[in-house]
Scaffold this motif. Structure first.
Motif, PDB file in Angstrom:
ATOM      1  N   GLY A 148       0.815  -1.190   0.000  1.00 50.90           N
ATOM      2  CA  GLY A 148       0.000   0.000   0.000  1.00 50.90           C
ATOM      3  C   GLY A 148       0.850   1.241   0.000  1.00 50.90           C
ATOM      4  O   GLY A 148       2.064   1.172  -0.139  1.00 50.90           O
ATOM      5  N   SER A 149       0.188   2.353   0.135  1.00 51.74           N
ATOM      6  CA  SER A 149       0.897   3.624   0.172  1.00 51.74           C
ATOM      7  C   SER A 149       1.023   4.091   1.604  1.00 51.74           C
ATOM      8  O   SER A 149       0.176   3.836   2.432  1.00 51.74           O
ATOM      9  CB  SER A 149       0.158   4.677  -0.646  1.00 51.74           C
ATOM     10  OG  SER A 149       0.173   4.316  -1.999  1.00 51.74           O
ATOM     11  N   LEU A 150       2.070   4.782   1.863  1.00 55.44           N
ATOM     12  CA  LEU A 150       2.332   5.263   3.206  1.00 55.44           C
ATOM     13  C   LEU A 150       2.889   6.656   3.099  1.00 55.44           C
ATOM     14  O   LEU A 150       3.796   6.910   2.329  1.00 55.44           O
ATOM     15  CB  LEU A 150       3.342   4.337   3.894  1.00 55.44           C
ATOM     16  CG  LEU A 150       3.844   4.750   5.279  1.00 55.44           C
ATOM     17  CD1 LEU A 150       2.716   4.641   6.282  1.00 55.44           C
ATOM     18  CD2 LEU A 150       4.996   3.854   5.691  1.00 55.44           C
ATOM     19  N   ARG A 166       5.922  11.728  -9.009  1.00 56.41           N
ATOM     20  CA  ARG A 166       4.870  12.116  -8.072  1.00 56.41           C
ATOM     21  C   ARG A 166       4.422  10.960  -7.182  1.00 56.41           C
ATOM     22  O   ARG A 166       3.813  11.186  -6.135  1.00 56.41           O
ATOM     23  CB  ARG A 166       3.645  12.648  -8.830  1.00 56.41           C
ATOM     24  CG  ARG A 166       3.862  14.016  -9.445  1.00 56.41           C
ATOM     25  CD  ARG A 166       4.163  15.039  -8.374  1.00 56.41           C
ATOM     26  NE  ARG A 166       4.043  16.413  -8.832  1.00 56.41           N
ATOM     27  CZ  ARG A 166       5.016  17.111  -9.374  1.00 56.41           C
ATOM     28  NH1 ARG A 166       6.199  16.544  -9.560  1.00 56.41           N
ATOM     29  NH2 ARG A 166       4.843  18.364  -9.740  1.00 56.41           N
ATOM     30  N   ASP A 167       4.632   9.740  -7.617  1.00 52.40           N
ATOM     31  CA  ASP A 167       4.119   8.620  -6.836  1.00 52.40           C
ATOM     32  C   ASP A 167       4.897   7.363  -7.162  1.00 52.40           C
ATOM     33  O   ASP A 167       5.320   7.156  -8.303  1.00 52.40           O
ATOM     34  CB  ASP A 167       2.625   8.393  -7.164  1.00 52.40           C
ATOM     35  CG  ASP A 167       2.030   7.246  -6.370  1.00 52.40           C
ATOM     36  OD1 ASP A 167       2.239   7.208  -5.140  1.00 52.40           O
ATOM     37  OD2 ASP A 167       1.363   6.384  -6.972  1.00 52.40           O
ATOM     38  N   TRP A 168       5.104   6.545  -6.144  1.00 56.58           N
ATOM     39  CA  TRP A 168       5.588   5.186  -6.327  1.00 56.58           C
ATOM     40  C   TRP A 168       4.506   4.243  -5.817  1.00 56.58           C
ATOM     41  O   TRP A 168       4.040   4.388  -4.691  1.00 56.58           O
ATOM     42  CB  TRP A 168       6.875   4.943  -5.531  1.00 56.58           C
ATOM     43  CG  TRP A 168       8.114   5.475  -6.172  1.00 56.58           C
ATOM     44  CD1 TRP A 168       8.707   6.677  -5.933  1.00 56.58           C
ATOM     45  CD2 TRP A 168       8.939   4.803  -7.132  1.00 56.58           C
ATOM     46  NE1 TRP A 168       9.835   6.808  -6.693  1.00 56.58           N
ATOM     47  CE2 TRP A 168      10.009   5.664  -7.435  1.00 56.58           C
ATOM     48  CE3 TRP A 168       8.873   3.559  -7.764  1.00 56.58           C
ATOM     49  CZ2 TRP A 168      11.009   5.329  -8.343  1.00 56.58           C
ATOM     50  CZ3 TRP A 168       9.864   3.227  -8.667  1.00 56.58           C
ATOM     51  CH2 TRP A 168      10.915   4.102  -8.953  1.00 56.58           C
ATOM     52  N   GLU A 169       4.126   3.284  -6.631  1.00 50.96           N
ATOM     53  CA  GLU A 169       3.111   2.305  -6.240  1.00 50.96           C
ATOM     54  C   GLU A 169       3.774   0.940  -6.155  1.00 50.96           C
ATOM     55  O   GLU A 169       4.409   0.486  -7.103  1.00 50.96           O
ATOM     56  CB  GLU A 169       1.981   2.287  -7.282  1.00 50.96           C
ATOM     57  CG  GLU A 169       0.858   1.348  -6.955  1.00 50.96           C
ATOM     58  CD  GLU A 169      -0.099   1.918  -5.903  1.00 50.96           C
ATOM     59  OE1 GLU A 169       0.080   3.088  -5.514  1.00 50.96           O
ATOM     60  OE2 GLU A 169      -0.997   1.183  -5.479  1.00 50.96           O
ATOM     61  N   ALA A 170       3.664   0.334  -4.983  1.00 54.14           N
ATOM     62  CA  ALA A 170       4.246  -0.999  -4.769  1.00 54.14           C
ATOM     63  C   ALA A 170       3.150  -2.043  -4.832  1.00 54.14           C
ATOM     64  O   ALA A 170       2.066  -1.853  -4.282  1.00 54.14           O
ATOM     65  CB  ALA A 170       4.936  -1.038  -3.414  1.00 54.14           C
ATOM     66  N   TYR A 182       0.234  11.567 -12.202  1.00 52.09           N
ATOM     67  CA  TYR A 182       0.264  12.038 -10.817  1.00 52.09           C
ATOM     68  C   TYR A 182       0.173  10.912  -9.810  1.00 52.09           C
ATOM     69  O   TYR A 182       0.676  11.014  -8.704  1.00 52.09           O
ATOM     70  CB  TYR A 182      -0.880  13.014 -10.574  1.00 52.09           C
ATOM     71  CG  TYR A 182      -0.458  14.202  -9.765  1.00 52.09           C
ATOM     72  CD1 TYR A 182      -0.215  15.422 -10.376  1.00 52.09           C
ATOM     73  CD2 TYR A 182      -0.257  14.097  -8.392  1.00 52.09           C
ATOM     74  CE1 TYR A 182       0.214  16.502  -9.654  1.00 52.09           C
ATOM     75  CE2 TYR A 182       0.168  15.180  -7.664  1.00 52.09           C
ATOM     76  CZ  TYR A 182       0.396  16.378  -8.295  1.00 52.09           C
ATOM     77  OH  TYR A 182       0.834  17.462  -7.570  1.00 52.09           O
ATOM     78  N   ASP A 183      -0.500   9.843 -10.167  1.00 50.85           N
ATOM     79  CA  ASP A 183      -0.721   8.788  -9.184  1.00 50.85           C
ATOM     80  C   ASP A 183      -0.961   7.476  -9.902  1.00 50.85           C
ATOM     81  O   ASP A 183      -1.582   7.438 -10.971  1.00 50.85           O
ATOM     82  CB  ASP A 183      -1.954   9.144  -8.318  1.00 50.85           C
ATOM     83  CG  ASP A 183      -2.075   8.289  -7.065  1.00 50.85           C
ATOM     84  OD1 ASP A 183      -1.089   7.609  -6.705  1.00 50.85           O
ATOM     85  OD2 ASP A 183      -3.155   8.310  -6.445  1.00 50.85           O
ATOM     86  N   TRP A 184      -0.453   6.401  -9.337  1.00 58.69           N
ATOM     87  CA  TRP A 184      -0.786   5.043  -9.742  1.00 58.69           C
ATOM     88  C   TRP A 184      -1.537   4.371  -8.595  1.00 58.69           C
ATOM     89  O   TRP A 184      -1.221   4.606  -7.426  1.00 58.69           O
ATOM     90  CB  TRP A 184       0.479   4.198  -9.988  1.00 58.69           C
ATOM     91  CG  TRP A 184       1.232   4.424 -11.252  1.00 58.69           C
ATOM     92  CD1 TRP A 184       2.429   5.056 -11.389  1.00 58.69           C
ATOM     93  CD2 TRP A 184       0.889   3.954 -12.564  1.00 58.69           C
ATOM     94  NE1 TRP A 184       2.848   5.028 -12.695  1.00 58.69           N
ATOM     95  CE2 TRP A 184       1.925   4.352 -13.438  1.00 58.69           C
ATOM     96  CE3 TRP A 184      -0.193   3.230 -13.080  1.00 58.69           C
ATOM     97  CZ2 TRP A 184       1.906   4.063 -14.802  1.00 58.69           C
ATOM     98  CZ3 TRP A 184      -0.212   2.942 -14.436  1.00 58.69           C
ATOM     99  CH2 TRP A 184       0.825   3.361 -15.279  1.00 58.69           C
ATOM    100  N   GLU A 185      -2.503   3.538  -8.925  1.00 56.02           N
ATOM    101  CA  GLU A 185      -3.083   2.649  -7.922  1.00 56.02           C
ATOM    102  C   GLU A 185      -3.157   1.253  -8.510  1.00 56.02           C
ATOM    103  O   GLU A 185      -3.462   1.077  -9.699  1.00 56.02           O
ATOM    104  CB  GLU A 185      -4.492   3.104  -7.512  1.00 56.02           C
ATOM    105  CG  GLU A 185      -4.515   4.260  -6.534  1.00 56.02           C
ATOM    106  CD  GLU A 185      -3.855   3.949  -5.198  1.00 56.02           C
ATOM    107  OE1 GLU A 185      -4.092   2.869  -4.629  1.00 56.02           O
ATOM    108  OE2 GLU A 185      -3.068   4.797  -4.727  1.00 56.02           O
ATOM    109  N   PHE A 186      -2.880   0.280  -7.670  1.00 56.43           N
ATOM    110  CA  PHE A 186      -2.962  -1.118  -8.068  1.00 56.43           C
ATOM    111  C   PHE A 186      -4.114  -1.769  -7.317  1.00 56.43           C
ATOM    112  O   PHE A 186      -4.348  -1.477  -6.150  1.00 56.43           O
ATOM    113  CB  PHE A 186      -1.657  -1.842  -7.709  1.00 56.43           C
ATOM    114  CG  PHE A 186      -1.726  -3.339  -7.922  1.00 56.43           C
ATOM    115  CD1 PHE A 186      -1.467  -3.893  -9.162  1.00 56.43           C
ATOM    116  CD2 PHE A 186      -2.061  -4.180  -6.872  1.00 56.43           C
ATOM    117  CE1 PHE A 186      -1.549  -5.263  -9.359  1.00 56.43           C
ATOM    118  CE2 PHE A 186      -2.136  -5.559  -7.059  1.00 56.43           C
ATOM    119  CZ  PHE A 186      -1.877  -6.096  -8.306  1.00 56.43           C
TER     120      PHE A 186
HETATM  121 CA   LIG Z   1      -0.550   5.566  -5.458  1.00 58.79          CA
END
Ligand SMILES: [Ca+2]
Length: 190
Positions: A4-6, A69-73, A121-125
């Motif tokens: 998740g994101s933190l 802008r974002d790292w998504e793991a 700007y943002d990634w979501e998995f």
């Molecule tokens: Ca994200």
């Protein structure tokens, strides 16, 4: 294993504007997105690894990024990935964002796939049953904020465009995944 994101309140170790992602492999890593070039004009994001000896995160791998802008793991079938949202390179917002995959042999995150983005700007998995999805929030194509954001599905070892959404971001967009159940039903209806 959770991903998740933190966005912790802890003091930032590098430049002033940062975002964080975390993932757990056999150790704990933090990916820190640097928004601006360093004093040499180079842009890097840094992956930090938890040091059990020093009891703090220490720099592990630097990756060239562009106003990240974002790292998504995330994890797919036991493989570990990081996706970076590259926002712009100079004044050019139409650049590639990159998905990196952990290589257990080299013990590094290596570029696995590039995806064309516009002011990302943002990634979501998220995953639905056996299907894995990545969605990117695009914000600006150089002339307009009327841009599409895109949803990708992982098929045959890569993410492929699944659906596009017209989005006109008013501020800094943050993606949220809601309605997993509705999404699941939708997929089953296809
Ligand atoms: Ca994200």
């Amino acid at each position: 294993m959770m991903f998740g994101s933190l966005r912790p309140q802890a003091p930032a170790p590098a430049p002033s504007r940062l975002t964080w992602s975390w993932l757990t492999l056999f150790q704990i890593f933090l990916a820190v997105a640097n928004f601006e070039p360093d004093e040499k004009g180079q842009e890097f994001s840094v992956i930090y690894k938890w040091s059990h000896r020093k009891l703090k995160f220490t720099p592990y791998q630097s990756i060239a990024t562009h106003s990240a802008r974002d790292w998504e793991a995330f994890e797919v079938d036991g493989e570990h990935f990081l996706a970076v949202a590259n926002h712009r390179e100079g004044d050019n917002h139409n650049i590639d964002s990159v998905i990196y995959k952990w290589n257990p042999a080299t013990r590094l995150f290596e570029a696995n796939q590039t995806i064309a983005t516009s002011g990302a700007y943002d990634w979501e998995f998220f995953s639905v049953g056996p299907y894995s999805f990545l969605v990117v929030a695009n914000t600006f194509n150089g002339t307009s904020t009327k841009v599409h954001s895109h949803l990708y599905i992982r098929l045959l070892g890569s993410f492929q465009l699944f659906q596009s959404f017209p989005v006109r971001p008013q501020h800094e967009p943050q993606l949220s995944i809601i309605g997993h159940c509705a999404c699941h039903m939708h997929l089953l209806d296809r």
